[in-house]
Motif scaffolding. Sequence first.
Motif, PDB file in Angstrom:
ATOM      1  N   ALA A 222      48.357  27.214  33.172  1.00 49.72           N
ATOM      2  CA  ALA A 222      47.658  27.788  34.141  1.00 49.72           C
ATOM      3  C   ALA A 222      46.316  28.273  33.842  1.00 49.72           C
ATOM      4  CB  ALA A 222      48.220  29.569  33.514  1.00 49.72           C
ATOM      5  N   VAL A 223      45.748  28.157  34.899  1.00 46.00           N
ATOM      6  CA  VAL A 223      44.270  28.521  35.021  1.00 46.00           C
ATOM      7  C   VAL A 223      43.062  28.929  35.358  1.00 46.00           C
ATOM      8  CG1 VAL A 223      42.369  26.477  36.416  1.00 46.00           C
ATOM      9  CG2 VAL A 223      44.381  25.862  36.117  1.00 46.00           C
ATOM     10  N   CYS A 224      44.086  29.881  36.469  1.00 44.93           N
ATOM     11  CA  CYS A 224      43.851  30.978  37.149  1.00 44.93           C
ATOM     12  C   CYS A 224      44.540  31.876  37.735  1.00 44.93           C
ATOM     13  CB  CYS A 224      42.676  31.315  37.659  1.00 44.93           C
ATOM     14  SG  CYS A 224      42.102  29.906  39.574  1.00 44.93           S
ATOM     15  N   GLY A 225      44.934  33.385  38.258  1.00 46.94           N
ATOM     16  CA  GLY A 225      45.664  34.292  38.595  1.00 46.94           C
ATOM     17  C   GLY A 225      45.058  34.815  39.723  1.00 46.94           C
ATOM     18  N   ALA A 226      45.645  35.247  40.861  1.00 47.57           N
ATOM     19  CA  ALA A 226      45.294  36.998  41.715  1.00 47.57           C
ATOM     20  C   ALA A 226      46.058  37.518  41.658  1.00 47.57           C
ATOM     21  CB  ALA A 226      44.498  35.785  42.501  1.00 47.57           C
ATOM     22  N   LEU A 227      45.981  38.532  42.721  1.00 43.41           N
ATOM     23  CA  LEU A 227      46.763  39.822  43.402  1.00 43.41           C
ATOM     24  C   LEU A 227      46.044  39.667  44.539  1.00 43.41           C
ATOM     25  CD1 LEU A 227      49.923  41.187  43.337  1.00 43.41           C
ATOM     26  CD2 LEU A 227      48.746  42.880  42.743  1.00 43.41           C
ATOM     27  N   VAL A 228      46.763  39.769  45.553  1.00 43.86           N
ATOM     28  CA  VAL A 228      46.155  39.633  46.989  1.00 43.86           C
ATOM     29  C   VAL A 228      46.740  40.893  48.026  1.00 43.86           C
ATOM     30  CG1 VAL A 228      45.481  38.257  48.835  1.00 43.86           C
ATOM     31  CG2 VAL A 228      45.164  37.334  46.085  1.00 43.86           C
ATOM     32  N   ASP A 229      45.873  41.298  48.482  1.00 44.93           N
ATOM     33  CA  ASP A 229      46.753  42.023  49.724  1.00 44.93           C
ATOM     34  C   ASP A 229      46.274  41.526  50.685  1.00 44.93           C
ATOM     35  OD1 ASP A 229      46.477  44.457  51.436  1.00 44.93           O
ATOM     36  OD2 ASP A 229      45.013  45.722  51.632  1.00 44.93           O
ATOM     37  N   SER A 230      47.617  41.389  51.583  1.00 46.28           N
ATOM     38  CA  SER A 230      47.246  39.716  52.438  1.00 46.28           C
ATOM     39  C   SER A 230      47.172  40.987  53.887  1.00 46.28           C
ATOM     40  CB  SER A 230      48.695  39.121  52.753  1.00 46.28           C
ATOM     41  OG  SER A 230      49.405  40.301  53.258  1.00 46.28           O
ATOM     42  N   ALA A 231      47.259  42.374  53.904  1.00 42.32           N
ATOM     43  CA  ALA A 231      46.094  42.787  55.293  1.00 42.32           C
ATOM     44  C   ALA A 231      45.007  42.758  55.155  1.00 42.32           C
ATOM     45  CB  ALA A 231      46.867  44.485  54.964  1.00 42.32           C
ATOM     46  N   SER A 232      44.122  43.039  54.266  1.00 44.24           N
ATOM     47  CA  SER A 232      42.812  42.954  54.437  1.00 44.24           C
ATOM     48  C   SER A 232      42.088  41.386  53.496  1.00 44.24           C
ATOM     49  CB  SER A 232      42.006  43.978  53.019  1.00 44.24           C
ATOM     50  OG  SER A 232      42.184  43.272  51.904  1.00 44.24           O
ATOM     51  N   GLY A 233      43.403  40.854  53.142  1.00 38.39           N
ATOM     52  CA  GLY A 233      42.522  38.996  52.453  1.00 38.39           C
ATOM     53  C   GLY A 233      41.518  39.276  51.195  1.00 38.39           C
ATOM     54  N   MET A 234      41.786  40.781  50.414  1.00 36.87           N
ATOM     55  CA  MET A 234      41.328  40.444  49.257  1.00 36.87           C
ATOM     56  C   MET A 234      41.804  40.982  48.408  1.00 36.87           C
ATOM     57  SD  MET A 234      38.163  41.656  51.167  1.00 36.87           S
ATOM     58  CE  MET A 234      37.490  42.167  49.531  1.00 36.87           C
ATOM     59  N   LEU A 235      41.501  40.177  47.143  1.00 32.21           N
ATOM     60  CA  LEU A 235      41.562  40.325  45.926  1.00 32.21           C
ATOM     61  C   LEU A 235      41.867  41.664  45.360  1.00 32.21           C
ATOM     62  CD1 LEU A 235      38.901  37.604  44.298  1.00 32.21           C
ATOM     63  CD2 LEU A 235      41.709  37.317  44.715  1.00 32.21           C
ATOM     64  N   MET A 236      42.988  42.107  44.565  1.00 31.67           N
ATOM     65  CA  MET A 236      43.380  43.029  43.597  1.00 31.67           C
ATOM     66  C   MET A 236      42.559  42.939  42.635  1.00 31.67           C
ATOM     67  SD  MET A 236      47.130  44.155  45.678  1.00 31.67           S
ATOM     68  CE  MET A 236      47.618  46.051  45.575  1.00 31.67           C
ATOM     69  N   GLY A 237      43.169  42.231  41.651  1.00 36.67           N
ATOM     70  CA  GLY A 237      42.971  41.694  40.987  1.00 36.67           C
ATOM     71  C   GLY A 237      42.554  40.281  40.686  1.00 36.67           C
ATOM     72  N   SER A 238      42.574  39.291  39.422  1.00 33.91           N
ATOM     73  CA  SER A 238      42.591  38.632  38.867  1.00 33.91           C
ATOM     74  C   SER A 238      41.887  37.861  37.694  1.00 33.91           C
ATOM     75  CB  SER A 238      41.257  37.926  40.107  1.00 33.91           C
ATOM     76  OG  SER A 238      39.590  37.780  39.305  1.00 33.91           O
ATOM     77  N   VAL A 239      42.259  36.911  37.630  1.00 32.87           N
ATOM     78  CA  VAL A 239      42.342  36.516  35.811  1.00 32.87           C
ATOM     79  C   VAL A 239      41.994  35.026  35.710  1.00 32.87           C
ATOM     80  CG1 VAL A 239      44.563  36.059  35.744  1.00 32.87           C
ATOM     81  CG2 VAL A 239      43.448  37.077  33.641  1.00 32.87           C
ATOM     82  N   GLY A 240      41.050  34.749  34.283  1.00 33.31           N
ATOM     83  CA  GLY A 240      41.370  32.692  34.774  1.00 33.31           C
ATOM     84  C   GLY A 240      39.747  32.385  34.553  1.00 33.31           C
ATOM     85  N   VAL A 241      39.729  31.397  34.045  1.00 38.31           N
ATOM     86  CA  VAL A 241      38.401  30.634  33.965  1.00 38.31           C
ATOM     87  C   VAL A 241      38.075  29.691  35.938  1.00 38.31           C
ATOM     88  CG1 VAL A 241      38.133  30.224  31.982  1.00 38.31           C
ATOM     89  CG2 VAL A 241      39.296  28.675  33.799  1.00 38.31           C
ATOM     90  N   GLY A 242      39.125  30.412  36.863  1.00 38.14           N
ATOM     91  CA  GLY A 242      39.003  29.479  38.398  1.00 38.14           C
ATOM     92  C   GLY A 242      39.217  28.488  38.055  1.00 38.14           C
TER      93      GLY A 242
END
Length: 121
Positions: free
Chosen positions: A17-37
Amino acid sequence: MASIQDSLNALMTADGAVCGALVDSASGMLMGSVGVGGGVDMELAAAGNTEVVRAKIKTMRMLNLNDQIDDILITLGKQYHIIRPVAANDGVFFYLVLDKARANLALARRKTADVEKELKL
């Protein structure tokens, strides 16, 4: 039941695992993210992968497929990208980036599914 941050931290326990996110697809915005990218701009990735999810849903409708997306796998030369919609929350999906050389794809997909089931929004 797990919070957003707990869920993202659990995703990062997958091998490679390098990075991860939870995404709201209605807006395309991050709800949260983790990792170095790993060279991945997570805000841009969230917006772009929202379009991937929308396109797949549109195609499924055009084909009159009465089904749902379990996950979407994108295989790159050096990375795997897993997109996993959250069944309990329409319009929300997990996004996980894995280092292809270190990842076990089957276990990563399983981990993503397990995390998705435990998320509480």
